[in-house]
Design an enzyme around this catalytic site. Structure first.
Site, PDB file in Angstrom:
ATOM      1  N   ARG A 186       0.881  -1.181   0.000  1.00  0.00           N
ATOM      2  CA  ARG A 186       0.000   0.000   0.000  1.00  0.00           C
ATOM      3  C   ARG A 186       0.910   1.219   0.000  1.00  0.00           C
ATOM      4  NH1 ARG A 186      -5.357   1.446   3.445  1.00  0.00           N
ATOM      5  NH2 ARG A 186      -6.150   0.059   1.815  1.00  0.00           N
ATOM      6  N   HIS A 192      -7.380   0.762  -6.472  1.00  0.00           N
ATOM      7  CA  HIS A 192      -7.593  -0.046  -5.260  1.00  0.00           C
ATOM      8  C   HIS A 192      -8.288  -1.356  -5.681  1.00  0.00           C
ATOM      9  CE1 HIS A 192      -7.953  -1.181  -1.220  1.00  0.00           C
ATOM     10  NE2 HIS A 192      -8.849  -0.338  -0.768  1.00  0.00           N
ATOM     11  N   GLN A 195     -10.184  -3.926  -3.238  1.00  0.00           N
ATOM     12  CA  GLN A 195     -11.497  -3.486  -2.771  1.00  0.00           C
ATOM     13  C   GLN A 195     -12.586  -3.886  -3.772  1.00  0.00           C
ATOM     14  OE1 GLN A 195     -12.281  -1.788   0.260  1.00  0.00           O
ATOM     15  NE2 GLN A 195     -14.297  -2.461  -0.381  1.00  0.00           N
ATOM     16  N   ASP A 240     -17.180   7.204  -1.977  1.00  0.00           N
ATOM     17  CA  ASP A 240     -15.915   7.098  -1.244  1.00  0.00           C
ATOM     18  C   ASP A 240     -15.654   8.466  -0.619  1.00  0.00           C
ATOM     19  OD1 ASP A 240     -13.439   6.194  -0.316  1.00  0.00           O
ATOM     20  OD2 ASP A 240     -12.409   6.498  -2.242  1.00  0.00           O
ATOM     21  N   CYS A 253     -16.358   1.730   0.495  1.00  0.00           N
ATOM     22  CA  CYS A 253     -15.195   0.893   0.853  1.00  0.00           C
ATOM     23  C   CYS A 253     -14.800   1.041   2.314  1.00  0.00           C
ATOM     24  CB  CYS A 253     -14.024   1.202  -0.071  1.00  0.00           C
ATOM     25  SG  CYS A 253     -13.372   2.866   0.089  1.00  0.00           S
ATOM     26  N   ARG A 304     -13.680  -8.516   1.996  1.00  0.00           N
ATOM     27  CA  ARG A 304     -12.247  -8.280   1.753  1.00  0.00           C
ATOM     28  C   ARG A 304     -11.461  -9.534   2.121  1.00  0.00           C
ATOM     29  NH1 ARG A 304     -10.172  -3.140   1.570  1.00  0.00           N
ATOM     30  NH2 ARG A 304      -8.314  -4.271   0.911  1.00  0.00           N
TER      31      ARG A 304
END
Ligand code: CP
Ligand code: NVA
Length: 300
Positions: A104, A131, A134, A219, A259, A287
């Site tokens: 990340r 991402h 996700q 988001d 998310c 996830r």
């Protein structure tokens, strides 16, 4: 055979993407039934986090353990990466010791460089650009609640950021329509939009974008690394909060996803995120299952 990396959803074929979603749901059932599924015994995952995380860290770490392997958390604060050791050298060293590397970070180019020098699979646990992990969970969640998404419509309301880019790639791979509502100046990358073809439509009016939609997703307005823009963004996105009124425009059985972490009363009203159409807790749990399927796909 060349090492398979997962830096983007486009690293999977549409068939592989669908197979992975099926395996994720299967692993979820096994996990819930308490059936052992140690398919990655003796495998080690290194997890490099240059940004904060709750879900990504816990899901990868718990997932590796449940698959019979091990995961180690590496922060730049206490590795040589934080003291300037080149990414190429880090990639070569880590990949001589572990079976996969999850990263990340900020610039997408950094993870691409790491993958170039790594002899083991590199997984994108979020960059400023994408991402993809996700989206594995989001697509699993959508499919578990409503069946295959081909031909359906999702609406993304908010910033044209890493999540928006990954939705564009998912629409392209799984062949659903994607309406994107964002204020001027916060559009997603147009090359990604064009590559996904006529499936994508950009709107300035979020209510219009939600009409006829099967899934509404949003988001945060300021992503990690954009904290100093918070106030400017609050003004720019003031009309883009996902509200009950907006959800009314969508189809009767439309779902809501985020998310997480969420900011209630900013990008989404409390009523919506804690309401009956919201599947954010399933989405977060998935996830774990989706990434276990990904780890098996890359490592088993
Ligand atoms: N959604 C997500 O990636 O959460 P974390 O930042 O907690 O990992
Ligand atoms: N767009 C957000 C997603 C967090 C999971 C960020 O990059 O901070």
């Amino acid at each position: 055979m060349a090492t398979r990396h997962f830096l983007s959803l486009l690293d999977l074929s549409p068939d592989e993407f669908r197979q992975l979603l099926a395996r994720a749901s299967e692993l979820k059932k096994m996990q819930h039934a308490g059936e052992p599924h140690a398919t990655l015994q003796g495998k080690v995952l290194a997890m490099v986090f240059e940004k904060s995380s709750t879900r990504t860290r816990v899901s990868f770490e718990a997932g590796m353990f449940q698959l019979g392997g091990h995961a180690m958390f590496l922060s730049p604060r206490d590795t040589q990466l934080g003291r300037g050791e080149p990414i190429e050298d880090t990639a070569r060293v880590l990949s001589s010791m572990v079976d996969a590397i999850m990263v990340r970070t900020f610039e997408h180019e950094k993870i691409e460089k790491l993958a170039e020098y790594s002899s083991v699979p590199v997984i994108n646990g979020l960059t400023d650009w994408l991402h993809p992990c996700q989206l594995l969970a989001d697509m699993q969640t959508w499919q578990e609640h409503r069946g295959d998404m081909q031909g359906k419509t999702a609406t993304y309301v908010g910033d044209g950021n890493n999540m928006c880019h990954s939705y564009i790639n998912a629409a392209r791979q799984l062949d659903f329509k994607l309406n994107i509502a964002c204020p001027p100046g916060y559009d997603p990358d147009m090359k990604l939009v064009e590559a996904a073809g006529e499936r994508i439509n950009i709107f300035r009016n979020p209510k219009e974008a939600c009409q006829g939609s099967d899934l509404v997703v949003t988001d945060v307005w300021a992503s990690m690394g954009q904290e100093e823009e918070q106030k400017i963004r609050e003004r720019a996105f003031a009309d883009f909060q996902v509200t009950e009124e907006m959800m009314q425009q969508a189809n009767d059985d439309a779902l809501f996803m985020h998310c997480l972490p969420a900011h209630r009363e900013e990008e989404v009203s409390t009523e919506v995120i804690d309401g009956p159409r919201s599947v954010v807790w399933d989405e977060a749990e998935n996830r774990l299952h989706a990434q276990k399927a990904l780890l098996e796909f890359l490592l088993a």
